[in-house]
Scaffold this motif. Structure first.
Motif, PDB file in Angstrom:
ATOM      1  N   VAL A  73       0.738  -1.214   0.077  1.00 17.74           N
ATOM      2  CA  VAL A  73       0.033   0.048  -0.116  1.00 17.74           C
ATOM      3  C   VAL A  73       0.820   1.272   0.080  1.00 17.74           C
ATOM      4  CG1 VAL A  73      -1.736   1.221   1.395  1.00 17.74           C
ATOM      5  CG2 VAL A  73      -2.153  -1.033   1.020  1.00 17.74           C
ATOM      6  N   VAL A  74       1.983   1.586   0.898  1.00 17.42           N
ATOM      7  CA  VAL A  74       2.595   2.749   1.022  1.00 17.42           C
ATOM      8  C   VAL A  74       3.721   2.626   0.047  1.00 17.42           C
ATOM      9  CG1 VAL A  74       4.351   3.986   2.501  1.00 17.42           C
ATOM     10  CG2 VAL A  74       2.185   2.879   3.515  1.00 17.42           C
ATOM     11  N   ASP A  75       4.241   1.587  -0.335  1.00 23.11           N
ATOM     12  CA  ASP A  75       5.608   1.467  -1.171  1.00 23.11           C
ATOM     13  C   ASP A  75       5.364   1.128  -2.688  1.00 23.11           C
ATOM     14  OD1 ASP A  75       8.406   2.387  -1.014  1.00 23.11           O
ATOM     15  OD2 ASP A  75       8.925   0.152  -1.191  1.00 23.11           O
ATOM     16  N   GLY A  76       4.145   0.830  -2.752  1.00 24.59           N
ATOM     17  CA  GLY A  76       3.695   0.448  -4.340  1.00 24.59           C
ATOM     18  C   GLY A  76       3.929  -0.882  -4.795  1.00 24.59           C
ATOM     19  N   GLU A  77       4.609  -1.805  -4.029  1.00 23.32           N
ATOM     20  CA  GLU A  77       4.898  -3.317  -4.254  1.00 23.32           C
ATOM     21  C   GLU A  77       3.826  -3.908  -4.981  1.00 23.32           C
ATOM     22  OE1 GLU A  77       6.732  -6.969  -2.036  1.00 23.32           O
ATOM     23  OE2 GLU A  77       8.093  -5.175  -2.021  1.00 23.32           O
ATOM     24  N   GLU A  78       3.830  -4.917  -5.742  1.00 27.35           N
ATOM     25  CA  GLU A  78       3.152  -5.742  -6.408  1.00 27.35           C
ATOM     26  C   GLU A  78       2.335  -6.492  -5.381  1.00 27.35           C
ATOM     27  OE1 GLU A  78       2.346  -9.242  -9.687  1.00 27.35           O
ATOM     28  OE2 GLU A  78       4.284  -8.302  -9.651  1.00 27.35           O
ATOM     29  N   ASP A  79       1.146  -6.745  -5.340  1.00 24.86           N
ATOM     30  CA  ASP A  79       0.424  -7.649  -4.269  1.00 24.86           C
ATOM     31  C   ASP A  79       0.406  -8.928  -4.844  1.00 24.86           C
ATOM     32  OD1 ASP A  79      -1.249  -8.870  -2.397  1.00 24.86           O
ATOM     33  OD2 ASP A  79      -2.788  -7.499  -2.515  1.00 24.86           O
ATOM     34  N   THR A  80       1.430  -9.890  -4.316  1.00 23.49           N
ATOM     35  CA  THR A  80       1.615 -11.033  -5.024  1.00 23.49           C
ATOM     36  C   THR A  80       0.836 -12.168  -4.057  1.00 23.49           C
ATOM     37  OG1 THR A  80       3.355 -11.511  -3.252  1.00 23.49           O
ATOM     38  CG2 THR A  80       3.961 -10.974  -5.608  1.00 23.49           C
ATOM     39  N   TRP A  81      -0.133 -11.527  -3.090  1.00 28.74           N
ATOM     40  CA  TRP A  81      -1.014 -12.563  -2.296  1.00 28.74           C
ATOM     41  C   TRP A  81      -2.463 -12.406  -2.760  1.00 28.74           C
ATOM     42  CZ3 TRP A  81      -0.751 -15.862   1.999  1.00 28.74           C
ATOM     43  CH2 TRP A  81       0.266 -16.331   2.282  1.00 28.74           C
ATOM     44  N   GLU A  82      -2.757 -11.624  -3.598  1.00 32.85           N
ATOM     45  CA  GLU A  82      -4.139 -11.276  -3.620  1.00 32.85           C
ATOM     46  C   GLU A  82      -4.935 -12.463  -4.426  1.00 32.85           C
ATOM     47  OE1 GLU A  82      -6.859  -7.723  -6.093  1.00 32.85           O
ATOM     48  OE2 GLU A  82      -4.566  -8.011  -6.701  1.00 32.85           O
ATOM     49  N   GLU A  83      -4.272 -13.074  -5.454  1.00 31.28           N
ATOM     50  CA  GLU A  83      -5.036 -14.153  -5.911  1.00 31.28           C
ATOM     51  C   GLU A  83      -5.294 -15.390  -4.711  1.00 31.28           C
ATOM     52  OE1 GLU A  83      -6.976 -14.493  -8.788  1.00 31.28           O
ATOM     53  OE2 GLU A  83      -6.578 -12.110  -8.886  1.00 31.28           O
ATOM     54  N   ARG A  84      -4.014 -15.590  -4.091  1.00 27.84           N
ATOM     55  CA  ARG A  84      -4.252 -16.721  -3.266  1.00 27.84           C
ATOM     56  C   ARG A  84      -5.255 -16.431  -2.384  1.00 27.84           C
ATOM     57  NH1 ARG A  84       0.971 -18.803   0.452  1.00 27.84           N
ATOM     58  NH2 ARG A  84      -0.134 -20.469   1.176  1.00 27.84           N
ATOM     59  N   LEU A  85      -5.387 -15.178  -1.645  1.00 30.56           N
ATOM     60  CA  LEU A  85      -6.508 -14.719  -0.840  1.00 30.56           C
ATOM     61  C   LEU A  85      -7.897 -14.821  -1.279  1.00 30.56           C
ATOM     62  CD1 LEU A  85      -4.331 -12.038   1.253  1.00 30.56           C
ATOM     63  CD2 LEU A  85      -4.868 -14.525   2.125  1.00 30.56           C
ATOM     64  N   LYS A  86      -7.907 -14.420  -2.409  1.00 27.67           N
ATOM     65  CA  LYS A  86      -9.224 -14.611  -3.154  1.00 27.67           C
ATOM     66  C   LYS A  86      -9.798 -16.005  -3.047  1.00 27.67           C
ATOM     67  CE  LYS A  86      -9.152 -10.862  -6.312  1.00 27.67           C
ATOM     68  NZ  LYS A  86      -9.154 -10.326  -7.839  1.00 27.67           N
TER      69      LYS A  86
END
Length: 168
Positions: A73-86
């Motif tokens: 959120v703050v540093d803009g790194e890619e969210d690599t957990w998004e799909e797994r958490l879906k």
């Protein structure tokens, strides 16, 4: 670990950044204290009706939250957990077999150090946008104080049920 380790002092006076970051560091250190010295079996022990609420699961969850809120959120790194958490909204609580409590704490410590660096490089009024929501860094730090403190309460309970260790 039965003795209370030294934890950062939270100043009673001072600037907003110093007080808020010290408070977050105090709770982070309490996480390490409450989980420190446990065997892997103790760290995975289920004491409550939810099999997700274990010391190991909470450390993994807190590590993910440190990474998400500060690095993504703050540093803009890619969210690599998004799909797994879906697929599994509780995935971060499910610690892979063979992952030790010691390793979980080391990963948590590294992520907290990275989070400190990210916060130090920004002003509290700096705004960041993630998925059409805008936050300032102050809100993220305050949110992580709340998130960490809430789970410190869980860890406090789990540690007492595991081996009787108590203390603030």
């Amino acid at each position: 670990m039965t003795e209370r380790p030294p934890r950062p002092e939270v100043p009673l006076t001072g600037g907003e950044r110093e007080i808020l970051t010290s408070l977050l560091d105090y709770h982070r250190a309490t996480v390490a204290w409450k989980a420190g010295g446990l065997t892997d079996e103790q760290g995975r022990r289920v004491h409550l009706p939810s099999e997700l609420t274990t010391v190991a699961g909470l450390i993994a969850h807190l590590t993910l939250n440190e990474w998400f809120w500060f690095a993504v959120v703050v540093d803009g790194e890619e969210d690599t957990w998004e799909e797994r958490l879906k697929e599994d909204p509780d995935a971060e609580f499910r610690v892979p077999p063979g992952t030790s409590v010691e390793q979980l704490l080391a990963d948590y410590g590294k992520q907290c150090a990275r989070s400190r660096e990210i916060v130090a490089a920004r002003g509290f009024d700096d705004e960041v946008t993630h998925k059409a929501e805008t936050f300032n860094v102050r809100w993220v730090v305050a949110h992580m104080i709340e998130e960490t403190a809430r789970h410190v309460g869980h860890l406090d309970l789990l540690r007492e049920l595991t081996d009787g260790l108590t203390g603030e």
